[in-house]
Design an enzyme around this catalytic site. Sequence first.
Site, PDB file in Angstrom:
ATOM      1  CD  GLU A  66      -0.590   0.431   3.595  1.00 26.31           C
ATOM      2  OE1 GLU A  66      -1.500  -0.589   3.534  1.00 26.31           O
ATOM      3  OE2 GLU A  66      -0.566   0.975   4.965  1.00 26.31           O
ATOM      4  CG  HIS A  72       3.915   3.608   8.152  1.00 29.36           C
ATOM      5  ND1 HIS A  72       2.728   3.560   9.343  1.00 29.36           N
ATOM      6  CD2 HIS A  72       3.538   3.076   7.132  1.00 29.36           C
ATOM      7  CE1 HIS A  72       1.393   3.459   8.365  1.00 29.36           C
ATOM      8  NE2 HIS A  72       2.301   2.911   7.390  1.00 29.36           N
ATOM      9  CB  CYS A 120       4.433   0.590  13.037  1.00 31.70           C
ATOM     10  SG  CYS A 120       3.965   1.515  12.026  1.00 31.70           S
TER      11      CYS A 120
HETATM   12 MN    MN Z   1       1.493   1.371   5.319  1.00 31.55          MN
END
Ligand code: MN
Length: 153
Positions: A66, A72, A120
């Site tokens: 994606e 991130h 994350c």
């Molecule tokens: Mn992502």
Amino acid sequence: MSGDDFDGFRDAEAGFRWAGVERLNYKEEGSAPFKAISRQVLFTDPNLAGELRYFEIEPGGFSTLERHEHVHAVMILRGRGTCLVGEKTRALEIHDLVTIAPWTWHQFRANAGEALGFLCLVNARRDRPQLPTAEDLASLRAIPGVAEFLDGK
Ligand code: MN
């Protein structure tokens, strides 16, 4: 955190779990392709602009391929694997850091015969991920090494 008697502390538990943190499936909406991932939200708070999550991909699993506007920041906490970021694939080891810039295609794969776990950091308010079109996929697969990565080799 939303727990009724949460006092700001959560004990670590065996197996990369934390007290009172639910382990969820990676995505509720079933449309995006992914395999064998769990998600734990470690920190989310109305006073924070970000959220910190722990994802774990079982051996052979992978995250959704994606891209999106939000960024991130990833730290590998467990195991080994490989990621695709933009046009590069990169082997991952414990404590490696990966920053994913806006609108960059990305995917994580636990393709080294062990689980791949990572923290994350992400914006609390964020745009919805875009999935690749057939044309995007063809362009990605034309990059040396990327087709092999996407095919799990
Ligand atoms: Mn992502």
